[in-house]
Design a protein around this motif. Sequence first.
Motif, PDB file in Angstrom:
ATOM      1  N   TRP A  51     106.164  -7.876 -32.190  1.00  0.00           N
ATOM      2  CA  TRP A  51     105.766  -8.016 -30.791  1.00  0.00           C
ATOM      3  C   TRP A  51     105.798  -6.666 -30.081  1.00  0.00           C
ATOM      4  O   TRP A  51     104.910  -6.351 -29.292  1.00  0.00           O
ATOM      5  N   ILE A  52     106.837  -5.877 -30.346  1.00  0.00           N
ATOM      6  CA  ILE A  52     106.928  -4.547 -29.731  1.00  0.00           C
ATOM      7  C   ILE A  52     105.733  -3.693 -30.145  1.00  0.00           C
ATOM      8  O   ILE A  52     105.101  -3.040 -29.305  1.00  0.00           O
ATOM      9  N   ALA A  53     105.409  -3.695 -31.431  1.00  0.00           N
ATOM     10  CA  ALA A  53     104.267  -2.907 -31.912  1.00  0.00           C
ATOM     11  C   ALA A  53     102.975  -3.365 -31.240  1.00  0.00           C
ATOM     12  O   ALA A  53     102.149  -2.532 -30.834  1.00  0.00           O
ATOM     13  N   TYR A  54     102.806  -4.673 -31.105  1.00  0.00           N
ATOM     14  CA  TYR A  54     101.609  -5.194 -30.435  1.00  0.00           C
ATOM     15  C   TYR A  54     101.531  -4.674 -29.004  1.00  0.00           C
ATOM     16  O   TYR A  54     100.478  -4.209 -28.548  1.00  0.00           O
ATOM     17  N   LEU A  55     102.661  -4.745 -28.295  1.00  0.00           N
ATOM     18  CA  LEU A  55     102.696  -4.306 -26.898  1.00  0.00           C
ATOM     19  C   LEU A  55     102.463  -2.797 -26.766  1.00  0.00           C
ATOM     20  O   LEU A  55     101.800  -2.355 -25.827  1.00  0.00           O
ATOM     21  N   VAL A  56     103.006  -2.020 -27.683  1.00  0.00           N
ATOM     22  CA  VAL A  56     102.798  -0.564 -27.648  1.00  0.00           C
ATOM     23  C   VAL A  56     101.308  -0.246 -27.802  1.00  0.00           C
ATOM     24  O   VAL A  56     100.748   0.545 -27.040  1.00  0.00           O
ATOM     25  N   VAL A  57     100.668  -0.879 -28.788  1.00  0.00           N
ATOM     26  CA  VAL A  57      99.225  -0.645 -28.977  1.00  0.00           C
ATOM     27  C   VAL A  57      98.452  -1.102 -27.747  1.00  0.00           C
ATOM     28  O   VAL A  57      97.567  -0.392 -27.268  1.00  0.00           O
ATOM     29  N   ALA A  58      98.799  -2.273 -27.215  1.00  0.00           N
ATOM     30  CA  ALA A  58      98.106  -2.783 -26.022  1.00  0.00           C
ATOM     31  C   ALA A  58      98.266  -1.828 -24.842  1.00  0.00           C
ATOM     32  O   ALA A  58      97.297  -1.533 -24.132  1.00  0.00           O
ATOM     33  N   ALA A  59      99.476  -1.334 -24.626  1.00  0.00           N
ATOM     34  CA  ALA A  59      99.738  -0.444 -23.490  1.00  0.00           C
ATOM     35  C   ALA A  59      99.012   0.892 -23.644  1.00  0.00           C
ATOM     36  O   ALA A  59      98.435   1.404 -22.684  1.00  0.00           O
ATOM     37  N   LEU A  60      99.048   1.448 -24.841  1.00  0.00           N
ATOM     38  CA  LEU A  60      98.459   2.776 -25.044  1.00  0.00           C
ATOM     39  C   LEU A  60      96.938   2.762 -25.193  1.00  0.00           C
ATOM     40  O   LEU A  60      96.288   3.796 -25.025  1.00  0.00           O
ATOM     41  N   THR A  61      96.380   1.602 -25.501  1.00  0.00           N
ATOM     42  CA  THR A  61      94.916   1.511 -25.567  1.00  0.00           C
ATOM     43  C   THR A  61      94.336   0.886 -24.306  1.00  0.00           C
ATOM     44  O   THR A  61      93.129   0.929 -24.105  1.00  0.00           O
ATOM     45  N   GLY A  62      95.200   0.286 -23.493  1.00  0.00           N
ATOM     46  CA  GLY A  62      94.728  -0.378 -22.285  1.00  0.00           C
ATOM     47  C   GLY A  62      93.996  -1.676 -22.560  1.00  0.00           C
ATOM     48  O   GLY A  62      93.235  -2.158 -21.730  1.00  0.00           O
ATOM     49  N   ARG A  63      94.215  -2.270 -23.738  1.00  0.00           N
ATOM     50  CA  ARG A  63      93.540  -3.513 -24.112  1.00  0.00           C
ATOM     51  C   ARG A  63      94.569  -4.534 -24.574  1.00  0.00           C
ATOM     52  O   ARG A  63      95.128  -4.400 -25.653  1.00  0.00           O
ATOM     53  N   TRP A  64      94.790  -5.568 -23.771  1.00  0.00           N
ATOM     54  CA  TRP A  64      95.738  -6.608 -24.162  1.00  0.00           C
ATOM     55  C   TRP A  64      95.247  -7.337 -25.417  1.00  0.00           C
ATOM     56  O   TRP A  64      96.014  -7.669 -26.304  1.00  0.00           O
ATOM     57  N   LEU A  65      93.946  -7.571 -25.508  1.00  0.00           N
ATOM     58  CA  LEU A  65      93.382  -8.311 -26.637  1.00  0.00           C
ATOM     59  C   LEU A  65      92.791  -7.376 -27.694  1.00  0.00           C
ATOM     60  O   LEU A  65      91.713  -7.612 -28.226  1.00  0.00           O
ATOM     61  N   TRP A  66      93.533  -6.322 -28.039  1.00  0.00           N
ATOM     62  CA  TRP A  66      93.023  -5.327 -28.972  1.00  0.00           C
ATOM     63  C   TRP A  66      92.787  -5.881 -30.368  1.00  0.00           C
ATOM     64  O   TRP A  66      91.995  -5.315 -31.127  1.00  0.00           O
ATOM     65  N   LEU A  67      93.411  -6.972 -30.720  1.00  0.00           N
ATOM     66  CA  LEU A  67      93.175  -7.565 -32.040  1.00  0.00           C
ATOM     67  C   LEU A  67      91.739  -8.035 -32.200  1.00  0.00           C
ATOM     68  O   LEU A  67      91.217  -8.078 -33.310  1.00  0.00           O
ATOM     69  N   GLN A  68      91.105  -8.402 -31.098  1.00  0.00           N
ATOM     70  CA  GLN A  68      89.788  -9.027 -31.169  1.00  0.00           C
ATOM     71  C   GLN A  68      88.637  -8.034 -31.215  1.00  0.00           C
ATOM     72  O   GLN A  68      87.496  -8.433 -31.400  1.00  0.00           O
ATOM     73  N   VAL A  69      88.925  -6.766 -31.032  1.00  0.00           N
ATOM     74  CA  VAL A  69      87.862  -5.757 -31.078  1.00  0.00           C
ATOM     75  C   VAL A  69      88.042  -4.896 -32.327  1.00  0.00           C
ATOM     76  O   VAL A  69      89.064  -4.964 -33.007  1.00  0.00           O
ATOM     77  N   ARG A  70      87.066  -4.063 -32.584  1.00  0.00           N
ATOM     78  CA  ARG A  70      87.132  -3.159 -33.738  1.00  0.00           C
ATOM     79  C   ARG A  70      88.336  -2.234 -33.586  1.00  0.00           C
ATOM     80  O   ARG A  70      88.543  -1.661 -32.526  1.00  0.00           O
ATOM     81  N   TRP A  71      89.095  -2.088 -34.665  1.00  0.00           N
ATOM     82  CA  TRP A  71      90.268  -1.208 -34.630  1.00  0.00           C
ATOM     83  C   TRP A  71      89.819   0.227 -34.868  1.00  0.00           C
ATOM     84  O   TRP A  71      89.389   0.590 -35.955  1.00  0.00           O
ATOM     85  N   THR A  72      89.939   1.013 -33.833  1.00  0.00           N
ATOM     86  CA  THR A  72      89.536   2.416 -33.917  1.00  0.00           C
ATOM     87  C   THR A  72      90.631   3.235 -34.594  1.00  0.00           C
ATOM     88  O   THR A  72      91.743   2.742 -34.822  1.00  0.00           O
ATOM     89  N   ALA A  73      90.324   4.486 -34.860  1.00  0.00           N
ATOM     90  CA  ALA A  73      91.333   5.386 -35.433  1.00  0.00           C
ATOM     91  C   ALA A  73      92.539   5.488 -34.495  1.00  0.00           C
ATOM     92  O   ALA A  73      93.683   5.558 -34.954  1.00  0.00           O
ATOM     93  N   ARG A  74      92.278   5.460 -33.195  1.00  0.00           N
ATOM     94  CA  ARG A  74      93.376   5.532 -32.211  1.00  0.00           C
ATOM     95  C   ARG A  74      94.329   4.348 -32.365  1.00  0.00           C
ATOM     96  O   ARG A  74      95.545   4.507 -32.332  1.00  0.00           O
ATOM     97  N   VAL A  75      93.790   3.150 -32.542  1.00  0.00           N
ATOM     98  CA  VAL A  75      94.620   1.959 -32.738  1.00  0.00           C
ATOM     99  C   VAL A  75      95.466   2.112 -33.997  1.00  0.00           C
ATOM    100  O   VAL A  75      96.673   1.847 -33.993  1.00  0.00           O
ATOM    101  N   TRP A  76      94.840   2.555 -35.080  1.00  0.00           N
ATOM    102  CA  TRP A  76      95.572   2.730 -36.336  1.00  0.00           C
ATOM    103  C   TRP A  76      96.676   3.772 -36.208  1.00  0.00           C
ATOM    104  O   TRP A  76      97.792   3.567 -36.703  1.00  0.00           O
TER     105      TRP A  76
END
Length: 161
Positions: free
Chosen positions: A63-88
């Motif tokens: 959950w923490i990892a999910y929230l960190v990615v969401a906060a730093l990408t500005g996308r709560w639903l980041w799982l549903q879009v293409r995972w960019t190099a930034r997400v990885w």
Amino acid sequence: MKDQISAPVLTMLHHAALLAVPALLLHYAWENVQCRLFFVHRANPADQWSMLQAAGGDVLLTWIAYLVVAALTGRWLWLQVRWTARVWIILLGTALVLSISIELYALTTQRWEYTAINPRIPGLGVSVVPMLQLLILFPVTFGLVRLWQRRRTRQGTRDRR
């Protein structure tokens, strides 16, 4: 009660629940396979209850990892879009930071120690095994949830036709 909870809160709770199930199952299996081979627990025996507790902690880390990615990408639903190099980079960086931090804490507080065959990072003395666990299981968990959500969305689209 459902009418009293806002849509964003329901979405957040739904995501948390969706992530919890595969994370718990995957981490529970991982803990059972690697624990006795690589770790000596000092305070508690390495029984099934301990493995379940460890897997529960791993769900929290997921959950923490999910929230960190969401906060730093500005996308709560980041799982549903293409995972960019930034997400990885954010996801794998978070996995490394979390795993190294927890291992350093556990070793410092003597919660566990390593067996002789446990591979370690030179200079840090931290096991590679927990790093691999998070580096592998975070993307697998998120990928499974993403796949499930996409199939569910496609099914819903077909059902409405």
